[in-house]
Design a protein around this motif. Structure first.
Motif, PDB file in Angstrom:
ATOM      1  N   GLU A  50       0.810  -1.218   0.000  1.00  0.00           N
ATOM      2  CA  GLU A  50       0.000   0.000   0.000  1.00  0.00           C
ATOM      3  C   GLU A  50       0.846   1.272   0.000  1.00  0.00           C
ATOM      4  N   SER A  51       2.160   1.129   0.072  1.00  0.00           N
ATOM      5  CA  SER A  51       3.031   2.287   0.292  1.00  0.00           C
ATOM      6  C   SER A  51       3.051   3.261  -0.878  1.00  0.00           C
ATOM      7  N   MET A  52       2.958   2.778  -2.101  1.00  0.00           N
ATOM      8  CA  MET A  52       3.023   3.677  -3.248  1.00  0.00           C
ATOM      9  C   MET A  52       1.793   4.578  -3.315  1.00  0.00           C
TER      10      MET A  52
ATOM     11  N   ILE B 181      12.851   3.041  -2.141  1.00  0.00           N
ATOM     12  CA  ILE B 181      12.976   3.421  -0.735  1.00  0.00           C
ATOM     13  C   ILE B 181      11.645   3.277  -0.001  1.00  0.00           C
ATOM     14  N   ILE B 182      10.532   3.524  -0.701  1.00  0.00           N
ATOM     15  CA  ILE B 182       9.223   3.541  -0.041  1.00  0.00           C
ATOM     16  C   ILE B 182       8.825   2.160   0.483  1.00  0.00           C
ATOM     17  N   PRO B 183       8.800   1.094  -0.343  1.00  0.00           N
ATOM     18  CA  PRO B 183       8.443  -0.219   0.223  1.00  0.00           C
ATOM     19  C   PRO B 183       9.463  -0.742   1.227  1.00  0.00           C
ATOM     20  N   ILE B 184      10.730  -0.395   1.031  1.00  0.00           N
ATOM     21  CA  ILE B 184      11.753  -0.823   1.990  1.00  0.00           C
ATOM     22  C   ILE B 184      11.499  -0.179   3.352  1.00  0.00           C
ATOM     23  N   SER B 185      11.227   1.120   3.363  1.00  0.00           N
ATOM     24  CA  SER B 185      10.958   1.827   4.619  1.00  0.00           C
ATOM     25  C   SER B 185       9.715   1.281   5.305  1.00  0.00           C
TER      26      SER B 185
ATOM     27  N   LEU C  41       3.477  -6.334  -5.362  1.00  0.00           N
ATOM     28  CA  LEU C  41       2.071  -5.982  -5.187  1.00  0.00           C
ATOM     29  C   LEU C  41       1.879  -4.465  -5.155  1.00  0.00           C
ATOM     30  N   GLY C  42       2.860  -3.732  -4.612  1.00  0.00           N
ATOM     31  CA  GLY C  42       2.773  -2.278  -4.596  1.00  0.00           C
ATOM     32  C   GLY C  42       2.798  -1.695  -6.003  1.00  0.00           C
ATOM     33  N   ALA C  43       3.616  -2.288  -6.880  1.00  0.00           N
ATOM     34  CA  ALA C  43       3.670  -1.835  -8.272  1.00  0.00           C
ATOM     35  C   ALA C  43       2.353  -2.123  -8.988  1.00  0.00           C
ATOM     36  N   ILE C  44       1.770  -3.283  -8.711  1.00  0.00           N
ATOM     37  CA  ILE C  44       0.484  -3.620  -9.332  1.00  0.00           C
ATOM     38  C   ILE C  44      -0.624  -2.731  -8.781  1.00  0.00           C
ATOM     39  N   ASN C  45      -0.538  -2.418  -7.489  1.00  0.00           N
ATOM     40  CA  ASN C  45      -1.565  -1.619  -6.833  1.00  0.00           C
ATOM     41  C   ASN C  45      -1.662  -0.209  -7.407  1.00  0.00           C
TER      42      ASN C  45
ATOM     43  N   GLU D 294       8.392   1.273 -12.408  1.00  0.00           N
ATOM     44  CA  GLU D 294       8.343   2.495 -11.609  1.00  0.00           C
ATOM     45  C   GLU D 294       8.351   3.768 -12.450  1.00  0.00           C
ATOM     46  N   ARG D 295       8.827   3.722 -13.685  1.00  0.00           N
ATOM     47  CA  ARG D 295       8.871   4.914 -14.522  1.00  0.00           C
ATOM     48  C   ARG D 295       7.463   5.444 -14.835  1.00  0.00           C
ATOM     49  N   PHE D 296       6.466   4.583 -14.688  1.00  0.00           N
ATOM     50  CA  PHE D 296       5.087   4.999 -15.003  1.00  0.00           C
ATOM     51  C   PHE D 296       4.290   5.397 -13.763  1.00  0.00           C
ATOM     52  N   PHE D 297       4.872   5.254 -12.573  1.00  0.00           N
ATOM     53  CA  PHE D 297       4.105   5.482 -11.346  1.00  0.00           C
ATOM     54  C   PHE D 297       3.538   6.894 -11.269  1.00  0.00           C
ATOM     55  N   ALA D 298       4.380   7.896 -11.532  1.00  0.00           N
ATOM     56  CA  ALA D 298       3.938   9.283 -11.391  1.00  0.00           C
ATOM     57  C   ALA D 298       2.829   9.641 -12.358  1.00  0.00           C
ATOM     58  N   ASP D 299       2.737   8.936 -13.464  1.00  0.00           N
ATOM     59  CA  ASP D 299       1.716   9.245 -14.487  1.00  0.00           C
ATOM     60  C   ASP D 299       0.356   8.667 -14.166  1.00  0.00           C
ATOM     61  N   ILE D 300       0.334   7.508 -13.506  1.00  0.00           N
ATOM     62  CA  ILE D 300      -0.955   6.805 -13.348  1.00  0.00           C
ATOM     63  C   ILE D 300      -1.390   6.663 -11.904  1.00  0.00           C
ATOM     64  N   ILE D 301      -0.550   7.115 -10.946  1.00  0.00           N
ATOM     65  CA  ILE D 301      -0.867   6.868  -9.536  1.00  0.00           C
ATOM     66  C   ILE D 301      -2.080   7.689  -9.069  1.00  0.00           C
TER      67      ILE D 301
END
Length: 283
Positions: free
Chosen positions: A110-112, A128-132, A185-189, A276-283
């Motif tokens: 759920e971190s992303m 860093i986010i899922p690791i933290s 799972l965070g990437a899929i979420n 991860e390169r697409f996270f900022a576009d679709i999150i």
């Protein structure tokens, strides 16, 4: 007549390129952002215990209540074997490792979404986010571990200090499994929000496929390799062997679980880095 000197503007730019390599992890970059990782971890800890009455003692409440329930229904009524160890101690040892795994997996997945605002504004290694998120669970494990030592004194199960040296190794394996699956799972979420509903159900079912309330020895030998595909099976079995001094450690289950944990970590990180390169576009 003096000469007129002109200064040409210097164009300075920073180019952020994907890291090359089979695992695609820039460890140097992660180290450079270690203070940000500390910030995320400390922020999660403060949010977790903000405006609570008993604070970190909530880390003990969950495994204690689960231990009591499991002891009554599985230890007393179902007469589940515990390899000569008092059933409450047997279950509690497995639960604190299981809870660290489930905590890391849940929060990493759920971190992303939880950090969507900062992801859209600035650049930093998203890993860093899922690791933290998984590191926060170490606080709960440490608090629960204190009660484990108290229970060991109460039941007179003290195999020796040297046996506790394996606990960090088992924690690292648990961390690999939770971060690997959590990152995947965070990437899929990010794209499919169904994950936040599926993960709690998945964890509830998985605990019964993990030797938390029963020993590995009751499983038919020809099916033990299947149990080993669950990374927590071998880790919990090894925890009881080293911490409580159980009679034997099933090396087959342990080695399969270790390999599975590492495979989950590698696969999860690779998938996370590729998407991860697409996270900022679709999150």
């Amino acid at each position: 007549m003096g000469s007129k000197m002109s200064k040409e503007p210097v164009n300075t730019y920073i180019s952020i390129k994907p890291h090359k390599g089979w695992l695609r992890i820039d460890f140097k970059e992660l180290w450079e952002y270690r203070e940000l990782a500390y910030f995320f971890t400390w922020r999660e800890i403060k949010v977790r215990y903000k405006q609570t009455i008993i604070g970190a003692l909530w880390a003990v409440f969950q495994p204690v209540m689960a231990t009591i329930i499991f002891t009554i229904f599985f230890g007393k009524f179902a007469k589940m074997p515990s390899e000569g160890i008092p059933y409450p101690l047997f279950v509690y040892t497995g639960l604190i490792f299981w809870n660290y795994f489930s905590f890391g997996l849940t929060h990493a997945s759920e971190s992303m979404i939880g950090n969507a605002n900062i992801i859209q504004k600035i650049y930093f290694p998203r890993l860093i986010i899922p690791i933290s998120s998984s590191l926060v669970g170490l606080i709960d494990f440490a608090v629960s571990g204190v009660l484990l030592v108290v229970l060991m004194f109460y039941y007179n199960y003290m195999p020796g200090f040297s046996n506790f040296l394996m606990v960090p190794v088992l924690l690292v394996l648990t961390f690999f499994a939770s971060v690997g699956l959590g990152s995947f799972l965070g990437a899929i979420n990010v794209k499919y929000r169904d994950v936040r509903y599926a993960v709690p159900f998945f964890i509830q079912m998985l605990i019964f496929l993990t030797p938390v309330i029963y020993p590995v020895s009751i499983i038919d030998p020809k099916y033990k390799w299947l149990l080993g595909l669950n990374p927590m099976s071998g880790i919990i079995e090894a925890a009881r062997f080293f911490i409580l001094g159980t009679n034997r450690l099933d090396l087959e289950v342990f080695f399969i679980s270790c390999i599975t944990s590492l495979c989950f970590f590698v696969f999860g990180i690779i998938y996370f880095r590729k998407t991860e390169r697409f996270f900022a576009d679709i999150i």
